[in-house]
Scaffold this motif. Structure first.
Motif, PDB file in Angstrom:
ATOM      1  N   VAL A   4      -8.746  72.176 -41.621  1.00 48.47           N
ATOM      2  CA  VAL A   4      -7.139  71.691 -42.601  1.00 48.47           C
ATOM      3  C   VAL A   4      -7.135  71.723 -43.975  1.00 48.47           C
ATOM      4  N   TYR A   5      -6.093  73.305 -44.113  1.00 48.93           N
ATOM      5  CA  TYR A   5      -5.899  74.174 -45.738  1.00 48.93           C
ATOM      6  C   TYR A   5      -4.951  73.497 -46.255  1.00 48.93           C
ATOM      7  N   SER A   6      -5.451  73.313 -47.519  1.00 52.79           N
ATOM      8  CA  SER A   6      -4.328  72.817 -48.748  1.00 52.79           C
ATOM      9  C   SER A   6      -3.088  73.625 -48.989  1.00 52.79           C
ATOM     10  N   SER A   7      -1.859  73.077 -49.205  1.00 48.94           N
ATOM     11  CA  SER A   7      -1.182  74.122 -49.394  1.00 48.94           C
ATOM     12  C   SER A   7      -1.649  75.718 -50.746  1.00 48.94           C
ATOM     13  N   ARG A   8      -2.561  75.492 -51.122  1.00 51.10           N
ATOM     14  CA  ARG A   8      -2.911  76.017 -52.229  1.00 51.10           C
ATOM     15  C   ARG A   8      -3.743  76.907 -52.128  1.00 51.10           C
ATOM     16  N   ASN A   9      -4.786  76.967 -50.560  1.00 48.50           N
ATOM     17  CA  ASN A   9      -5.957  77.291 -50.096  1.00 48.50           C
ATOM     18  C   ASN A   9      -4.890  78.421 -48.883  1.00 48.50           C
ATOM     19  N   ALA A  10      -3.725  78.338 -48.322  1.00 42.24           N
ATOM     20  CA  ALA A  10      -2.989  79.207 -47.838  1.00 42.24           C
ATOM     21  C   ALA A  10      -2.287  80.510 -48.122  1.00 42.24           C
ATOM     22  N   LEU A  11      -1.145  79.546 -49.690  1.00 45.02           N
ATOM     23  CA  LEU A  11      -0.617  81.136 -50.298  1.00 45.02           C
ATOM     24  C   LEU A  11      -2.055  81.639 -50.820  1.00 45.02           C
ATOM     25  N   ASN A  12      -3.517  81.537 -51.565  1.00 50.59           N
ATOM     26  CA  ASN A  12      -4.353  82.370 -51.547  1.00 50.59           C
ATOM     27  C   ASN A  12      -4.399  83.194 -50.317  1.00 50.59           C
ATOM     28  N   ILE A  13      -5.176  82.524 -49.640  1.00 49.35           N
ATOM     29  CA  ILE A  13      -5.285  83.391 -48.234  1.00 49.35           C
ATOM     30  C   ILE A  13      -3.820  84.615 -48.255  1.00 49.35           C
ATOM     31  N   LEU A  14      -2.579  83.573 -47.583  1.00 51.21           N
ATOM     32  CA  LEU A  14      -1.261  85.110 -47.303  1.00 51.21           C
ATOM     33  C   LEU A  14      -1.036  85.731 -48.501  1.00 51.21           C
ATOM     34  N   TYR A  15      -1.440  85.389 -49.861  1.00 54.05           N
ATOM     35  CA  TYR A  15      -1.046  86.237 -51.220  1.00 54.05           C
ATOM     36  C   TYR A  15      -1.552  85.967 -52.420  1.00 54.05           C
ATOM     37  N   PRO A  16      -2.629  86.928 -51.900  1.00 50.88           N
ATOM     38  CA  PRO A  16      -4.143  86.473 -52.723  1.00 50.88           C
ATOM     39  C   PRO A  16      -3.386  87.441 -54.183  1.00 50.88           C
TER      40      PRO A  16
END
Length: 104
Positions: A4-16
């Motif tokens: 389970v990813y938080s929105s912030r984790n997803a953004l950090n992965i997709l748009y570091p």
């Protein structure tokens, strides 16, 4: 087991280091009218429509607000989306500083 990813984790992965918001390297500027379509377009449009003449009653005010909402067209929203993209890119160009004066 599914992660389970938080929105912030997803953004950090997709748009570091490229997204703006709480928990990012670039915090969202509080109350920034430069990049908020409600501030740079919608509220002014509604105010102009609703208060072109002084409302007479509460029901008259409600009806004017409904009419103002109905007056927003898909083309207007497309224009706002284009303007928002321009504003976001300008904001990124100047590293989050004020840029309203740089827009055409």
């Amino acid at each position: 087991m599914k992660k389970v990813y938080s929105s912030r984790n997803a953004l950090n992965i997709l748009y570091p280091n490229k997204w703006i918001g709480r928990g990012s390297l670039t915090p969202w500027p509080p109350r920034s009218p430069d990049i908020n379509p409600l501030d740079f377009f919608l509220w002014g449009f509604f105010k102009e429509k609703v208060f072109s003449t002084k409302p007479t009653t509460r029901d008259n005010m409600k009806e004017r607000i409904r009419q103002a909402c109905a007056a927003v067209t898909p083309q207007m929203l497309a224009d706002v989306r284009r303007s928002l993209n321009t504003r976001i890119n300008k904001c990124l160009e100047i590293h989050g500083n004020n840029f309203e004066h740089l827009l055409q």
